[in-house]
Design an enzyme around this catalytic site. Structure first.
Site, PDB file in Angstrom:
ATOM      1  N   LYS A   1     -27.136 -59.467   0.589  1.00 32.54           N
ATOM      2  CA  LYS A   1     -28.501 -61.211  -0.119  1.00 32.54           C
ATOM      3  C   LYS A   1     -27.516 -61.914  -0.192  1.00 32.54           C
ATOM      4  O   LYS A   1     -27.179 -63.302  -0.069  1.00 32.54           O
ATOM      5  CB  LYS A   1     -29.184 -60.798  -1.208  1.00 32.54           C
ATOM      6  CG  LYS A   1     -30.584 -59.789  -1.642  1.00 32.54           C
ATOM      7  CD  LYS A   1     -31.629 -61.158  -0.917  1.00 32.54           C
ATOM      8  CE  LYS A   1     -32.511 -60.676  -1.238  1.00 32.54           C
ATOM      9  NZ  LYS A   1     -33.894 -61.512  -1.105  1.00 32.54           N
TER      10      LYS A   1
ATOM     11  N   TYR B   1     -28.325 -53.692  -0.459  1.00 35.42           N
ATOM     12  CA  TYR B   1     -29.771 -55.013  -0.892  1.00 35.42           C
ATOM     13  C   TYR B   1     -28.776 -56.407  -1.519  1.00 35.42           C
ATOM     14  O   TYR B   1     -28.874 -57.324  -0.752  1.00 35.42           O
ATOM     15  CB  TYR B   1     -30.889 -54.968  -1.783  1.00 35.42           C
ATOM     16  CG  TYR B   1     -31.687 -55.708  -2.586  1.00 35.42           C
ATOM     17  CD1 TYR B   1     -32.710 -56.729  -1.699  1.00 35.42           C
ATOM     18  CD2 TYR B   1     -31.184 -55.763  -3.934  1.00 35.42           C
ATOM     19  CE1 TYR B   1     -33.276 -57.425  -2.308  1.00 35.42           C
ATOM     20  CE2 TYR B   1     -32.132 -57.224  -4.569  1.00 35.42           C
ATOM     21  CZ  TYR B   1     -33.002 -57.969  -3.845  1.00 35.42           C
ATOM     22  OH  TYR B   1     -33.919 -59.306  -4.311  1.00 35.42           O
TER      23      TYR B   1
HETATM   24  N1  LIG Z   1     -38.299 -58.918  -8.431  1.00 36.87           N
HETATM   25  C1  LIG Z   1     -37.193 -59.549  -8.622  1.00 36.87           C
HETATM   26  O1  LIG Z   1     -36.995 -59.210 -10.277  1.00 36.87           O
HETATM   27  C2  LIG Z   1     -36.143 -60.434  -8.138  1.00 36.87           C
HETATM   28  C3  LIG Z   1     -34.760 -60.591  -8.604  1.00 36.87           C
HETATM   29  C4  LIG Z   1     -33.955 -60.867  -7.593  1.00 36.87           C
HETATM   30  C5  LIG Z   1     -34.874 -61.651  -6.623  1.00 36.87           C
HETATM   31  N2  LIG Z   1     -35.752 -61.064  -5.850  1.00 36.87           N
HETATM   32  C6  LIG Z   1     -36.353 -61.654  -4.432  1.00 36.87           C
HETATM   33  O2  LIG Z   1     -37.375 -61.768  -4.710  1.00 36.87           O
HETATM   34  C7  LIG Z   1     -37.947 -61.872  -3.191  1.00 36.87           C
HETATM   35  C8  LIG Z   1     -39.067 -61.080  -3.843  1.00 36.87           C
HETATM   36  O3  LIG Z   1     -39.291 -60.282  -4.299  1.00 36.87           O
HETATM   37  P1  LIG Z   1     -40.685 -59.270  -4.592  1.00 36.87           P
HETATM   38  O4  LIG Z   1     -40.175 -58.600  -6.519  1.00 36.87           O
HETATM   39  O5  LIG Z   1     -42.181 -60.103  -5.076  1.00 36.87           O
HETATM   40  O6  LIG Z   1     -40.681 -58.573  -4.135  1.00 36.87           O
HETATM   41  P2  LIG Z   1     -41.306 -57.150  -3.315  1.00 36.87           P
HETATM   42  O7  LIG Z   1     -42.395 -56.585  -5.091  1.00 36.87           O
HETATM   43  O8  LIG Z   1     -40.589 -56.281  -2.954  1.00 36.87           O
HETATM   44  O9  LIG Z   1     -42.452 -57.644  -2.554  1.00 36.87           O
HETATM   45  C9  LIG Z   1     -41.887 -57.707  -1.503  1.00 36.87           C
HETATM   46  C10 LIG Z   1     -42.135 -58.780  -0.144  1.00 36.87           C
HETATM   47  O10 LIG Z   1     -41.961 -59.002   1.157  1.00 36.87           O
HETATM   48  C11 LIG Z   1     -42.471 -58.257   1.652  1.00 36.87           C
HETATM   49  N3  LIG Z   1     -42.056 -58.117   2.956  1.00 36.87           N
HETATM   50  C12 LIG Z   1     -40.320 -57.036   3.328  1.00 36.87           C
HETATM   51  N4  LIG Z   1     -40.105 -56.885   4.628  1.00 36.87           N
HETATM   52  C13 LIG Z   1     -41.002 -57.270   5.229  1.00 36.87           C
HETATM   53  C14 LIG Z   1     -41.191 -58.379   6.822  1.00 36.87           C
HETATM   54  N5  LIG Z   1     -40.348 -57.161   7.709  1.00 36.87           N
HETATM   55  N6  LIG Z   1     -41.746 -59.181   7.232  1.00 36.87           N
HETATM   56  C15 LIG Z   1     -43.151 -59.785   6.547  1.00 36.87           C
HETATM   57  N7  LIG Z   1     -42.681 -59.591   5.171  1.00 36.87           N
HETATM   58  C16 LIG Z   1     -41.929 -57.887   3.993  1.00 36.87           C
HETATM   59  C17 LIG Z   1     -43.437 -57.283   1.449  1.00 36.87           C
HETATM   60  O11 LIG Z   1     -44.782 -57.039   2.388  1.00 36.87           O
HETATM   61  P3  LIG Z   1     -45.388 -55.727   1.970  1.00 36.87           P
HETATM   62  O12 LIG Z   1     -46.279 -55.695   1.210  1.00 36.87           O
HETATM   63  O13 LIG Z   1     -46.014 -55.754   3.747  1.00 36.87           O
HETATM   64  O14 LIG Z   1     -44.589 -54.778   1.827  1.00 36.87           O
HETATM   65  C18 LIG Z   1     -43.817 -58.222   0.414  1.00 36.87           C
HETATM   66  O15 LIG Z   1     -44.390 -58.896   0.283  1.00 36.87           O
HETATM   67  C19 LIG Z   1     -37.518 -61.263  -2.412  1.00 36.87           C
HETATM   68  O16 LIG Z   1     -36.215 -61.964  -1.347  1.00 36.87           O
HETATM   69  C20 LIG Z   1     -36.239 -60.459  -3.367  1.00 36.87           C
HETATM   70  O17 LIG Z   1     -34.628 -59.826  -3.106  1.00 36.87           O
HETATM   71  C21 LIG Z   1     -36.501 -60.453  -6.301  1.00 36.87           C
END
Ligand SMILES: NC(=O)c1ccc[n+]([C@@H]2O[C@H](COP(=O)([O-])OP(=O)(O)OC[C@H]3O[C@@H](n4cnc5c(N)ncnc54)[C@H](OP(=O)(O)O)[C@@H]3O)[C@@H](O)[C@H]2O)c1
Length: 273
Positions: A175, A171
């Site tokens: 990124k 991951y």
């Molecule tokens: N949460 C954190 O602490 C954190 C920290 C650093 C960076 N980020 C970044 O912030 C963003 C959102 O994070 P999050 O925590 O909200 O992630 P999350 O809860 O894991 O949700 C991921 C989202 O991406 C969708 N997704 C995954 N694969 C996909 C695909 N092939 N096509 C279309 N949609 C897809 C998922 O849809 P499904 O429901 O269909 O699986 C879900 O809506 C990401 O880019 C992550 O890397 C998050």
């Protein structure tokens, strides 16, 4: 009326973007998700707010992305102001393994883990950006268009080494590659001062769908303790998705052509927590 497309919008940070952006009836908000019909929150927002449009699409499926872009263009008159590349594969399998943590005989598993993350987090974002770019370029003929790709502090090589952060390698590596993808787009469009590409980290955000198992809780505690060493003043409490999106929207509003290609945090700098 500013228009926004947010990918991966059915849960977590993506859903919070849709919720907050659609609070302003002047915004036109397009929520792209793999299965919007099965997201109760998206369905409710769609029913209660006229400015929320639902789009179906996996970001690795170019055909679906093209159909989504056609739909967006038909509503906006061929323009788009903001694309938020939020969707990502956050793969917790073998989360503790550094690249040399795979043992002999696990070479295929290693390839599979890295390729899976690359397919969504790098190539999926490129397909999405390329598909919506003509609409964003149309906007840039008269005003500023912004393409925001969500990254993570885990993609910062300095923090990784100082903090000995071996976790979530496929991951994090994907990124870090995404950050370079953002820089390449910025380089390609550097002469267009009306288009801004940004890699933006949301901070540490609690987007878990259910309470952690005891094993997951141990991992979370370990991660938080590691981060605390780097950021002694940090509260140790993850942000809510709404808090993080609030901070990120401030940064998104402020960035200009001078920032294109940058990799910033939700504070608008290199402070990841
Ligand atoms: N949460 C954190 O602490 C954190 C920290 C650093 C960076 N980020 C970044 O912030 C963003 C959102 O994070 P999050 O925590 O909200 O992630 P999350 O809860 O894991 O949700 C991921 C989202 O991406 C969708 N997704 C995954 N694969 C996909 C695909 N092939 N096509 C279309 N949609 C897809 C998922 O849809 P499904 O429901 O269909 O699986 C879900 O809506 C990401 O880019 C992550 O890397 C998050």
């Amino acid at each position: 009326m500013p228009s926004y497309v947010v990918t991966g919008s059915n849960r977590g940070i993506g859903l919070a973007f849709i919720r907050q952006l659609s609070e302003d009836p002047k915004n036109i908000v397009f929520a792209l998700a793999r299965d919007p019909d099965n997201s109760q929150e998206l369905q409710e927002l769609h029913k209660s707010r006229k400015n929320v449009h639902l789009l179906q699409g996996d970001i690795t499926d170019v055909k679906a992305l093209k159909a989504a872009a056609t739909k967006v263009g038909s509503v906006t008159g061929g323009k788009l102001d903001y694309l938020v590349n939020n969707a990502a594969l956050v793969d917790f399998n073998r989360q503790e393994l550094s690249p040399d943590g795979y043992t002999e005989g696990q070479e295929e598993l290693l390839e599979d883990d890295y390729l899976k993350s690359f397919k969504v987090n790098v190539i999926g974002v490129i397909h999405t950006t390329n598909t919506f770019l003509p609409l964003l370029l149309k906007t840039s003929e008269t005003t500023v268009a912004k393409i925001i790709s969500l990254s993570t502090g885990l993609a910062d090589p300095e923090l990784t080494v100082i903090g000995k952060l071996t976790d979530l390698s496929p991951y994090s590596v994907s990124k870090a590659a995404l950050n370079m993808v953002v820089a390449k787009y910025a380089a390609a469009h550097k002469d267009n001062s009306n288009i801004v590409f940004l890699a933006l980290s949301p901070g540490l955000v609690n987007t878990a769908l259910k309470p952690p198992t005891p094993e997951e809780l141990e991992n979370i505690k370990k991660t938080i303790a590691t981060f605390k060493k780097q950021y002694p003043d940090w509260s140790g409490v993850p942000l809510t998705a709404d808090q993080s999106v609030g901070y990120m929207l401030d940064v998104i509003k402020k960035v200009t052509a001078a920032d294109t290609g940058a990799f910033l945090s939700h504070w608008g700098n290199k402070q990841w927590l």
